[in-house]
Design a protein around this motif. Structure first.
Motif, PDB file in Angstrom:
ATOM      1  N   THR A   1     -98.131  45.069 -24.350  1.00 49.28           N
ATOM      2  CA  THR A   1     -99.533  44.746 -24.649  1.00 49.28           C
ATOM      3  C   THR A   1    -100.261  44.224 -23.413  1.00 49.28           C
ATOM      4  OG1 THR A   1     -98.917  44.195 -26.929  1.00 49.28           O
ATOM      5  CG2 THR A   1    -101.040  43.386 -26.131  1.00 49.28           C
ATOM      6  N   LEU A   2     -99.666  43.258 -22.734  1.00 49.09           N
ATOM      7  CA  LEU A   2    -100.312  42.691 -21.554  1.00 49.09           C
ATOM      8  C   LEU A   2    -100.409  43.719 -20.427  1.00 49.09           C
ATOM      9  CD1 LEU A   2     -98.766  39.091 -21.377  1.00 49.09           C
ATOM     10  CD2 LEU A   2    -100.780  39.885 -22.602  1.00 49.09           C
ATOM     11  N   ALA A   3     -99.374  44.557 -20.293  1.00 48.16           N
ATOM     12  CA  ALA A   3     -99.427  45.594 -19.256  1.00 48.16           C
ATOM     13  C   ALA A   3    -100.535  46.595 -19.566  1.00 48.16           C
ATOM     14  CB  ALA A   3     -98.074  46.302 -19.167  1.00 48.16           C
ATOM     15  N   PHE A   4    -100.663  47.004 -20.812  1.00 43.30           N
ATOM     16  CA  PHE A   4    -101.676  47.987 -21.193  1.00 43.30           C
ATOM     17  C   PHE A   4    -103.080  47.456 -20.896  1.00 43.30           C
ATOM     18  CE2 PHE A   4    -104.719  49.607 -24.308  1.00 43.30           C
ATOM     19  CZ  PHE A   4    -104.593  50.980 -24.117  1.00 43.30           C
ATOM     20  N   PHE A   5    -103.401  46.295 -21.415  1.00 45.11           N
ATOM     21  CA  PHE A   5    -104.753  45.757 -21.235  1.00 45.11           C
ATOM     22  C   PHE A   5    -104.985  45.263 -19.815  1.00 45.11           C
ATOM     23  CE2 PHE A   5    -104.363  45.342 -25.893  1.00 45.11           C
ATOM     24  CZ  PHE A   5    -105.540  45.960 -26.271  1.00 45.11           C
ATOM     25  N   GLY A   6    -103.975  44.617 -19.213  1.00 44.23           N
ATOM     26  CA  GLY A   6    -104.148  44.075 -17.876  1.00 44.23           C
ATOM     27  C   GLY A   6    -104.402  45.151 -16.840  1.00 44.23           C
ATOM     28  N   PHE A   7    -103.592  46.200 -16.851  1.00 45.95           N
ATOM     29  CA  PHE A   7    -103.784  47.264 -15.864  1.00 45.95           C
ATOM     30  C   PHE A   7    -105.023  48.096 -16.172  1.00 45.95           C
ATOM     31  CE2 PHE A   7     -99.217  46.536 -14.956  1.00 45.95           C
ATOM     32  CZ  PHE A   7     -99.339  46.305 -13.593  1.00 45.95           C
TER      33      PHE A   7
ATOM     34  N   LYS B   1    -101.641  57.724 -12.756  1.00 43.12           N
ATOM     35  CA  LYS B   1    -101.250  56.378 -13.180  1.00 43.12           C
ATOM     36  C   LYS B   1    -102.469  55.514 -13.458  1.00 43.12           C
ATOM     37  CE  LYS B   1     -96.845  56.277 -10.686  1.00 43.12           C
ATOM     38  NZ  LYS B   1     -95.984  55.532  -9.731  1.00 43.12           N
ATOM     39  N   VAL B   2    -102.296  54.553 -14.351  1.00 40.78           N
ATOM     40  CA  VAL B   2    -103.253  53.474 -14.574  1.00 40.78           C
ATOM     41  C   VAL B   2    -102.579  52.206 -14.068  1.00 40.78           C
ATOM     42  CG1 VAL B   2    -104.593  52.161 -16.246  1.00 40.78           C
ATOM     43  CG2 VAL B   2    -104.229  54.619 -16.596  1.00 40.78           C
ATOM     44  N   GLY B   3    -103.014  51.727 -12.929  1.00 40.62           N
ATOM     45  CA  GLY B   3    -102.271  50.657 -12.272  1.00 40.62           C
ATOM     46  C   GLY B   3    -100.949  51.207 -11.785  1.00 40.62           C
ATOM     47  N   ILE B   4     -99.857  50.663 -12.323  1.00 41.50           N
ATOM     48  CA  ILE B   4     -98.535  51.189 -11.982  1.00 41.50           C
ATOM     49  C   ILE B   4     -97.951  52.024 -13.117  1.00 41.50           C
ATOM     50  CG2 ILE B   4     -98.072  49.206 -10.490  1.00 41.50           C
ATOM     51  CD1 ILE B   4     -96.144  48.235 -12.750  1.00 41.50           C
TER      52      ILE B   4
ATOM     53  N   PRO C   1     -98.985  59.155 -19.193  1.00 41.12           N
ATOM     54  CA  PRO C   1     -98.408  59.396 -20.526  1.00 41.12           C
ATOM     55  C   PRO C   1     -97.860  58.123 -21.181  1.00 41.12           C
ATOM     56  CG  PRO C   1     -97.703  61.096 -18.994  1.00 41.12           C
ATOM     57  CD  PRO C   1     -98.382  60.045 -18.174  1.00 41.12           C
ATOM     58  N   LEU C   2     -97.217  57.267 -20.375  1.00 39.97           N
ATOM     59  CA  LEU C   2     -96.700  56.016 -20.928  1.00 39.97           C
ATOM     60  C   LEU C   2     -97.838  55.072 -21.303  1.00 39.97           C
ATOM     61  CD1 LEU C   2     -93.619  55.255 -18.622  1.00 39.97           C
ATOM     62  CD2 LEU C   2     -93.716  56.529 -20.782  1.00 39.97           C
ATOM     63  N   PHE C   3     -98.907  55.107 -20.530  1.00 41.67           N
ATOM     64  CA  PHE C   3    -100.076  54.278 -20.841  1.00 41.67           C
ATOM     65  C   PHE C   3    -100.683  54.696 -22.181  1.00 41.67           C
ATOM     66  CE2 PHE C   3    -104.637  53.392 -20.629  1.00 41.67           C
ATOM     67  CZ  PHE C   3    -104.637  52.040 -20.290  1.00 41.67           C
ATOM     68  N   VAL C   4    -100.810  56.005 -22.383  1.00 36.14           N
ATOM     69  CA  VAL C   4    -101.347  56.510 -23.652  1.00 36.14           C
ATOM     70  C   VAL C   4    -100.423  56.150 -24.804  1.00 36.14           C
ATOM     71  CG1 VAL C   4    -101.947  58.595 -24.942  1.00 36.14           C
ATOM     72  CG2 VAL C   4    -102.619  58.374 -22.537  1.00 36.14           C
ATOM     73  N   LEU C   5     -99.119  56.311 -24.589  1.00 36.49           N
ATOM     74  CA  LEU C   5     -98.150  55.968 -25.640  1.00 36.49           C
ATOM     75  C   LEU C   5     -98.238  54.488 -25.994  1.00 36.49           C
ATOM     76  CD1 LEU C   5     -95.746  56.646 -27.459  1.00 36.49           C
ATOM     77  CD2 LEU C   5     -94.236  56.245 -25.480  1.00 36.49           C
TER      78      LEU C   5
END
Length: 453
Positions: free
Chosen positions: A69-75, A34-37, A41-45
């Motif tokens: 967008t905010l979840a991707f960059f924030g985490f 995981k990246v953060g929470i 795979p979902l982070f990459v997607l």
């Protein structure tokens, strides 16, 4: 015909161990990487989809796209900060989630379409206030009534002592460095304790523009960097206090202010999460937070009290008078935990992009400014620590509240409490920031207008 005794232990054959299937391996990746929470795979997607939208220049600012967008960059920023050696344990995640985006905007490393969409979404939705109201209401509803009363009654004394000592130490350091006393107090120390940007720096700049006959933009440009540097210092100190509490656990309540709260929390009056709630209960918990904030907004229109503070007092009244059922209290706690876990780093990223000017922060990085700011905040926090311990409170938790006295408003409270891993202290942090800042600004401008100008 031979038979086998069922009681005979089977011989362990390593070759008989079943290898996980491809499906199970994929599930393992989804559940553990995981990246953060966010599962990797979902982070990459998410990154691929955001990149496609950026290339097409059509990254929408609606809530659906902005959540991703905010979840991707924030985490991503938060995870980077957590993995930094040494400083990763003292609040680097919150710092990186806030200031890396600000630097990326300034140096043009973040696509313009991301900056524009994020800024538009943040300013048009006031998402920060939704976050704060859910955190405040949820944390208040999870407190024991006795602890709540004792905490609110006792926290003001360490806050007052901390501010007095912090101001005196900051003035002494500034004078020792050869700075002018007027400039030290009104343009360095007071902005640090003014309560952030909206409730502190902007009213100060308006007051200075009127009383000192200077342009408001110039006044704001001098005040705002001090607010940001004070908040940055407080974030670092809060992270250090969290680590200090792990080494000396008898000095911290891990989010509780009162040493006897562990015993009180075990009483039947304090509801615990049963794990049997339905979705409607959680939804009602979120609605309760929103409605209490709307009452706070109404109070702001009627008497001028900041909406988060008004909401805080109403939530305390609701809790003390038992106006909501234990089941609804549980729903509020679940909402609080959801926002604490899932929304903090995305919110900090949006704050960094939308309202954190990197150049002004860099310009304020002078040795004299830093020495005054660090000494002021350190003295404030150390005083809160010692006074809190003296009056029977957990000193580390009181000291983290003292950090919030020099925070950058609501966003600073979020970052400070995240670095200190004490988000349950948000109600007390709001008192320190909002009420303390408003008193400091009002009294100081009154003195400036009547005695010094």
């Amino acid at each position: 015909m031979s038979t086998t005794d069922d009681t005979t232990p089977a011989i362990h054959d390593p070759t008989n161990i079943r290898q996980p299937s491809l499906k199970e391996r994929w599930w393992h990746i989804m559940d553990t990487w995981k990246v953060g929470i966010i599962p990797l795979p979902l982070f990459v997607l998410a990154g691929v989809l955001i990149a496609i939208d950026c290339i097409s220049g059509k990254l929408r600012s609606d809530i659906v796209v902005m959540v991703a967008t905010l979840a991707f960059f924030g985490f991503a920023c938060g995870e980077f900060g957590k993995r930094l050696p040494v400083i990763g344990k003292i609040g680097a995640a919150a710092i990186c989630a806030t200031f890396i985006p600000s630097a990326m905007v300034y140096y043009g490393l973040l696509p313009d379409v991301v900056v524009e969409s994020t800024t538009r979404f943040y300013k048009s939705t006031n998402i920060l206030y939704l976050y704060i109201c859910c955190i405040i209401v949820g944390s208040i509803m999870s407190m024991n009534r006795t602890v709540l009363i004792q905490g609110f009654l006792r926290i003001f004394f360490p806050m007052l002592c901390g501010e007095i000592v912090g101001m005196l130490v900051g003035m002494g350091v500034g004078i020792a460095l050869g700075l002018e006393p007027f400039q030290i107090f009104f343009f360095i120390i007071l902005p640090i304790m003014a309560g952030g940007v909206g409730e502190g720096a902007i009213p100060l700049s308006i007051g200075y523009a009127t009383l000192l006959h200077m342009d408001q933009g110039v006044a704001l440009g001098r005040v705002l960097p001090m607010v940001m540097l004070g908040s940055l210092t407080a974030i670092i100190i809060s992270g250090c206090l969290n680590q200090f509490g792990k080494r000396f656990p008898h000095l911290t309540g891990e989010g509780q202010l009162m040493p006897d709260s562990a015993n009180v929390e075990a009483t039947p009056a304090q509801p615990t999460l049963s794990g049997k709630m339905d979705v409607t209960t959680i939804a009602c918990g979120a609605l309760l937070a929103v409605l209490l904030y709307m009452l706070g907004m109404l109070g702001h229109e009627l008497i001028g009290l900041p909406a988060p503070v008004g909401m805080l007092f109403i939530a305390v009244l609701v809790k003390l008078c038992n106006l909501v059922s234990p089941r609804l209290l549980e729903g509020s706690q679940v909402v609080y935990r959801f926002f604490q876990t899932s929304v903090t780093y995305p919110i900090l990223f949006a704050v960094g992009v939308a309202i954190t000017p990197w150049q002004e922060l860099v310009n304020a990085f002078t040795i004299s400014n830093l020495l005054v700011i660090v000494s002021t905040v350190s003295a404030l926090v150390a005083t809160g620590f010692m006074v809190g311990k003296k009056i029977g409170m957990y000193p580390i938790d009181v000291a983290i509240i003292s950090c919030c006295q020099s925070g950058q408003g609501g966003t600073g409270d979020v970052a400070i409490l995240t670095a200190g891993n004490r988000m349950s202290l948000m109600p007390f942090a709001q008192i320190a920031t909002r009420i303390g800042g408003a008193i400091n600004v009002s009294v100081s401008l009154l003195i400036l207008g009547n005695f010094l100008v």
